[in-house]
Scaffold this motif. Sequence first.
Motif: not given
Lengths: 809, 268
Positions: A91-93, A107-112, A163-164
């Motif tokens: 849930x990374x914005x 707009x929320x992605x999963x990031x390795x 996002x910052x």
Amino acid sequence: MNVLQAWLRLELRRRWRFLVALALLVALATGIVFTAVAGARRGASSVDRLMAVSHPADVTVVPNVAGAAAVDWAAVRALPQVDVLALFVPDVPILADELPTGLADAGLLTVPLDREGLSTIERPAVLAGRAADPDRPDEAVVTPRFVEAFGLGVGDMVTLRLFSPERVDAIKAALVQPTGPDGPVVPTRIVGVVALPYFGDDLGANGRLLPSVGLAARYPGSIRGANGSVPAAAFVRLHGGAADVPAFREGVRAATGNPGIEVSTEPGDKAVHARELVGFQAAWLLAFGLAALAAAALVIGQSVARHVRSESGDLASLRAIGLTRAELRRLAAAGPLLAATAGTVVGAAISVVASAWFPVGTAAAFDPQPGVSVDALVLVVGVPAVLGLVVVAAAVATRPVRSPWTVARGSSIAASAARVGMPVPVVVGLRFALEPGVSRGGGRVPVRPAIVGAVAGVLGVVASFTVAAGVADALAEPARFGQAHSAAAYLGDLGTDGGDSAAALALLDADPEVTGLLDLRYGDGSIGDTTITVFEYHPVGQGLPIIMTAGREPRDATEVVLGPSTARLLGVTPGATVPITGDRGTRDLRVSGFGFVPEGTETNAYTDGVWVTPDGYDVLLSSFSGHGALFALVPGVSPEAAAERLTAEIAAKVPGGENIGIFSGFTPQRASEVESIRAFPLLLGAFLAVLAAGAVGHAVATAVRHRRGDLGLLRALGMTKAQTGAVVLVQACALGVAGLVIGVPLGLAAGRIVWRGVADLIPLQYLPPVAGTAVALVIPLTLVVAALVAVLPGRAATRTRINDVLRAE
Amino acid sequence: MTAPESAPESAQESAPESAQESAQEPPQEQGAAGEGLAGEGSGAVRVRGARRTFTADLAPVRALRGVDLDVAHGEFVALMGPSGCGKSTLLNVIAGLDVVDDGTIEVVGERVDGRDEDWLARFRRAHIGIVFQFFNLLDGVSALDNIVLPAMLQGLRRRAAESRAHDLLDLLGLGDRAGQVPAVLSGGQRQRLAIARALAGEPALLLADEPTGALDSEGGLEVLELFRRLHAGGQTIVLVTHSPEVAAGAGRVVRMRDGRISEPAPVA
């Protein structure tokens, strides 16, 4: 040239039309059957084949309680059970210019977060292009549904807007939707389309975009917040698989010093459920294939037998001049076998070409090798089976015909119709429908197959509509998924409320559009080695019921309600006592019943977890990982409009209300699974209906042909053309009525059995579905179809020249 | 080819099987078998200039080449001749099972040539009984029902049809075989059953095509004796046969050859 070759040449010259028609029939039949069976096998194995490629995780470790953000992952990774551990940030914005607002997980992605992810664990099966380069922050892969939903595939660019770090922290803290990205802009190239077991396509979703590991490495603050405060989740594969889970769980608690840290078997559970789902859908496809196989065997067998019988005069002449019976059988089979061989080759080719569209349904999201596929087993078994069928049919047809005067058993129904003085066309039509009779050529009318076909058709239609009624009911009623609420308020998490939750609950309770309200705290507990979510059942005002599958709701601190899956896992029944463990210790609670739990509050499914009373909750847990409210609205009120109004009212009237979010538009996660099942019974039902029409039509046409002597005789005795047509109509309608009388109750029962299976599979609250309209329609429709299939045979019957028939007879 | 005539005029109709049959209902027979429908002086059968050609094995066969034949009421006529001489075709055009290319066919005072199939069907059920060489019984149906069904086609109710069927079975010596299917009957019994069925409608004209052809000598004699009894009772019979012995039982023998009557056929 031997006799066989000479005969074959003769066959090809004088019967080439039949042989071509037979070849086409075999090609069509084998094409359908091979495609369906191979598709079913491919679908059923899709999950396992993907697992074999992707090295999936056994468990996830989710530090979702306060203070757990800074987990010592190195210590966890060092545990002896761990084979591979990879960190992901869920849930990374991140927004993307090319994607409409609200898509791609809003707009929320999963990031390795490290190189193990999407590499040695959860390794993607690359369907097109390649995997993302872990050193490139500007590369990503997508899933097939993403390509379908957005039209973006390999080579296309997506502009990711991060996002910052400070905004990331704020977004995470406020539980609000991210807008106005103020961080780096990363033009990202889609380099591959992939299938994954855990991060793969979910039914009803728009697919995923998975950025390269390089993105987190290049922009760590925009992924994890200013101080790395956004918690990562670990995906872990254990050396011993599921057997290592209890030891690993203990190890994680010891290594992190956090007894509340969640070790979830969700990846494995998801795989198990996926296997069940694709297996269920594959079973439907297999049933379709078997129905097609039965129909094909009947039609091909009868075609071959008719052909051989039509050659019986010539074959008898050859037999008279010295042909042995074995040679006779070889000659009889030669032409049909040649045609069937050609047809089977074409049918096999059709099935290979058609495999490009398989597997279908849920399995399509799991297949690591979509596209054209050759199922060697189906071909190795199927081709000889088809050719064997033709040889057997030919051999059977060469047997001496039975005496034309063999006594056939009469139908008691036809006899009764005669006894009560029904009109002659009715009596004769019933006889034709229900008695196989014996033509003077020795052939019999396929009465039983026709009745079985009619029953199967009606059964299939009624059963499929019954299942469809269940699907429609489930999709319209969230209660079937165990959810009694239509909107929810998130009041706080990790032990802290965002605002004055008591005031917010009071406001909701007093609202005229709110009809029932539940105050809901939840946190992690365990039963033995199994982690569970403990839900507080705290009705406010009128409250909301728990959707029970057995027993009743908990009444005091000594009682507990188990989710259906939890109950099945523990193997207990209502009245049993189970030890529930929370951070305040272990308590033995009596099981008052089984019921669904709220969906989407935790990583749990809506069947996993337990309900306890507020007192019971406080005895077990000192805090909560989440706090919310579930509420139902007056029927007819728009949940979206109510949510917007209540959000504004709470923000205005409740202290800290701006941190309280109201969410509406609740759709059960597994609704799309139910939706995906809907097509299968409908397709099978439609196919069976077509087969039934074919079986009845075939029986009627065969009866007219075999009984042309009887028809000619009756016309010679004074039956008019209209009465002759009525005989055929009555015959067809009698078969239709037989189908209705037997098929409707069986179809209702079969539909309910299937729907019970679906309810157990998904799972759902089971209510017997009623397809009243479908049943009401199937009766006249069956009779109309029967009348329609009788038109051509009826016309043939009335056009038969009486004199020719009687002379031939 | 003669022009079609209007529907039969004289009518003492039994109850129609269905409403649509009432529009062109052929006249119904009344009274004992053998009584003529038309008035005094009208024959049971009157054939004039009947011609019929059909194609068999790709070659035209001129089955009837201008046949004239008169059969009076109550007469028993045997048609004899070699195979292919047209005697069965003549029988069929009289029965309305086949149509003439030219000429006229009159049965019990009604023109049957040029009629449509349904008119002919209703005419047959009312006036003609047919006996075939190979019986043409309904398989799997009891002897009783083999008679009852045609009787019901004529509009009789089940009970009345059964009563008549029992009478006929008794008359033909098959009273104890009413419940049995044709498959268990001897050849002679089957043909007697076929005759009983043909008589179910009390036809004015009984047509028989080689009725003893499929029977052994004993069965043949049984059937021949039956025809004699029927004739003695006044039944009009036209019978096709190869057998001189069978023909000898008839009141008049008409010989055919090459589609023509080879010997004059005076009205008896």
